[in-house]
Motif scaffolding. Structure first.
Motif, PDB file in Angstrom:
ATOM      1  N   ASN A 104      97.665  61.175  44.801  1.00  0.00           N
ATOM      2  CA  ASN A 104      98.060  62.439  45.441  1.00  0.00           C
ATOM      3  C   ASN A 104      97.767  62.425  46.941  1.00  0.00           C
ATOM      4  N   ASP A 106      99.739  62.150  49.636  1.00  0.00           N
ATOM      5  CA  ASP A 106     100.581  63.008  50.481  1.00  0.00           C
ATOM      6  C   ASP A 106     100.213  64.478  50.314  1.00  0.00           C
ATOM      7  N   GLU A 107      99.943  64.878  49.097  1.00  0.00           N
ATOM      8  CA  GLU A 107      99.561  66.272  48.836  1.00  0.00           C
ATOM      9  C   GLU A 107      98.268  66.625  49.558  1.00  0.00           C
ATOM     10  N   LEU A 108      97.274  65.754  49.465  1.00  0.00           N
ATOM     11  CA  LEU A 108      95.992  66.008  50.131  1.00  0.00           C
ATOM     12  C   LEU A 108      96.154  65.991  51.645  1.00  0.00           C
ATOM     13  N   GLN A 110      98.813  66.805  53.432  1.00  0.00           N
ATOM     14  CA  GLN A 110      99.440  68.050  53.866  1.00  0.00           C
ATOM     15  C   GLN A 110      98.458  69.211  53.833  1.00  0.00           C
ATOM     16  N   GLU A 111      97.593  69.208  52.839  1.00  0.00           N
ATOM     17  CA  GLU A 111      96.579  70.267  52.747  1.00  0.00           C
ATOM     18  C   GLU A 111      95.620  70.201  53.928  1.00  0.00           C
ATOM     19  N   ARG A 153      88.752  65.912  44.148  1.00  0.00           N
ATOM     20  CA  ARG A 153      90.073  66.160  44.720  1.00  0.00           C
ATOM     21  C   ARG A 153      91.063  65.008  44.496  1.00  0.00           C
TER      22      ARG A 153
END
Length: 470
Positions: A104, A106-108, A110-111, A153
């Motif tokens: 994950n 890319d998701e992290l 962006q966050e 995470r």
């Protein structure tokens, strides 16, 4: 995949960091790096090099003088990012290196960007995952809190070393998918991915970190910062393929596991052959066990040309992989001629070169060619560690065969993963014909688990049966 090595010493650590890191070279081919701490100057010194066309020693040997005076340091062979990274934060200044695969990512990223953080290190055009790991850690008030935040995470796996002005913090992945072992000698302690780095540097194994365990090592002590969790999913492929023969994980030696795996298979194999051969390097231990279990002589019908092709891992591009596969293995026609030869290898992933190699073996005089594989068929891609450069499960030859048989590469996967089911037998037979082999057999999962010697629930076998979880 990657591997790392870190040392804290009462005297100069530079030679140990240099050679200890080099002993992880079979774990990756893209980047190498070292970072050390000079206590008298309170300074971090770092160097990173591209290893895609050279070896770690040749890149770093000429610049070791700049690390002189350091009494602690870390080094890494990375199959992904440029590292170690040096970070200044409210936790102090530290260098960090990882063995990681973050599903994950890319998701992290962006966050974190939405929280007004930024990324200064890029791997190609993407986020450097070691920098993302560091940003997640510095969200904590302490290193323990930050690493626990990281563990909660990340989907995938992360093991890491952090070089501080007060020793090295080592943290093993929360499910223990990748290993860390601590070694000790007079006046120094070290932590590494591969215990094979220890003997020639005079370290004795002191402690295998458990899943999620965090320790701090200093020159003469190891402090537990966070105790190990009970749940473990260590990668079973470490013993099949990644590991150097003299390394041990969870106190189970790689060569002994490979030998036992081969012996268990060989004892039940009634195929009439003249000799058993191991495909260098990781198939050799299995082949020795297979020959013992089968009661047939072990012979080197194929040898690896080590002077210029010493690595276990091959380059990142398919063209270079094809070249390496052809050039590094030299068949011995005198041994092959008119013989029924049984070959042992670690795995079949893409199967790109095997068919051509089998043709060469017949052309060089083999009467029959039989293949035995040290693990079950690889049915699922690995989301947890950098097992291959594959971007899709369709790069696995098993998935392409399943698509041929079913019209859908995702249909009946559990049936194909079940040893000796009708689907399994049809898949293996299709592979045998594809490669032009006289016979083809894979290790049973239960025999691999037995050879490793850990309970099935402690092993990650996801690539074989899809059983593991984030």
């Amino acid at each position: 995949m990657g591997g790392f090595f870190g040392v804290v010493s009462e005297t100069s650590c530079v030679a140990d960091v240099f050679y200890g890191t080099d002993y992880n070279s079979h774990m990756g081919t893209r980047r190498g790096g070292m970072a050390t701490y000079k206590a008298e100057e309170k300074a971090m010194v770092r160097s990173i090099h591209n290893l895609e066309s050279a070896y770690f020693r040749s890149k770093f040997e000429s610049e070791l003088d700049k690390f002189a005076g350091s009494t602690s340091g870390i080094g890494v062979i990375s199959d992904t990012d440029a590292q170690p990274l040096v970070i200044s934060s409210h936790l102090g200044r530290f260098a960090i290196t990882t063995v990681a695969k973050i599903a994950n990512l890319d998701e992290l990223a962006q966050e974190l960007l939405s929280q007004n953080m930024h990324f200064g290190e890029l791997s190609g055009s993407g986020i450097n995952q070691t920098e993302l790991v560091a940003l997640l850690i510095i969200q904590g008030k302490t290193f323990r809190e930050g690493i626990e935040n990281l563990f909660s995470r990340v989907k995938g796996s992360v093991s890491l070393l952090i070089l501080t002005d007060d020793g090295i913090i080592a943290a093993r992945d929360r499910y223990g998918r990748t290993p860390i072992v601590v070694g000790r000698k007079a006046g120094a302690m070290a932590a590494t991915s591969e215990s094979s780095a220890f003997p020639n540097l005079d370290y004795d194994i002191h402690h295998f970190l458990g899943p999620g365990e965090i320790v701090r090592i200093r020159a003469n002590e190891m402090e537990t910062i966070r105790p190990a969790d009970k749940e473990m999913q260590i990668c079973s492929f470490l013993w099949v393929y990644y590991g150097f023969p003299t390394s041990s994980y969870e106190n189970r030696n790689v060569e002994q596991v490979r030998f036992e795996s081969g012996r268990l298979m060989g004892e039940t194999d009634k195929t009439e052959v003249d000799c058993v051969c191991g495909i260098p390097d990781s198939g050799v231990g299995m082949a020795l066990g297979y020959a013992a279990g089968m009661g047939r002589p072990y012979m080197r019908a194929v040898s690896k040309y080590t002077p210029t092709w010493p690595r276990s891992f091959t380059p990142a591009t398919q063209d270079m992989r094809s070249l390496v596969a052809k050039m590094k293995l030299i068949p011995n026609r005198a041994v092959l001629k008119d013989r029924r030869v049984l070959f042992c290898d670690d795995s079949i992933v893409r199967g790109t070169q095997l068919r051509d190699n089998v043709t060469v073996l017949y052309d060089d005089g083999a009467k029959e060619v039989h293949m035995r594989i040290a693990c079950p068929p690889l049915i699922y891609g690995c989301p947890f560690i950098g097992f291959t450069n594959s971007k899709s499960d369709m790069e696995l030859i098993t998935r392409r065969v399943i698509e041929e048989l079913e019209g859908d590469p995702t249909k009946n996967l559990q049936a194909y993963a079940t040893t000796d089911s009708p689907q399994y037998q049809a898949m293996v037979e299709r592979l045998r014909r594809h490669f032009g082999l006289d016979s083809l057999r894979f290790a049973k999962l239960e025999d691999l688990v037995k050879a490793i010697g850990l309970p099935k629930c402690k092993l990650c076998t996801h690539c074989f049966d899809g059983s593991s979880h984030f």
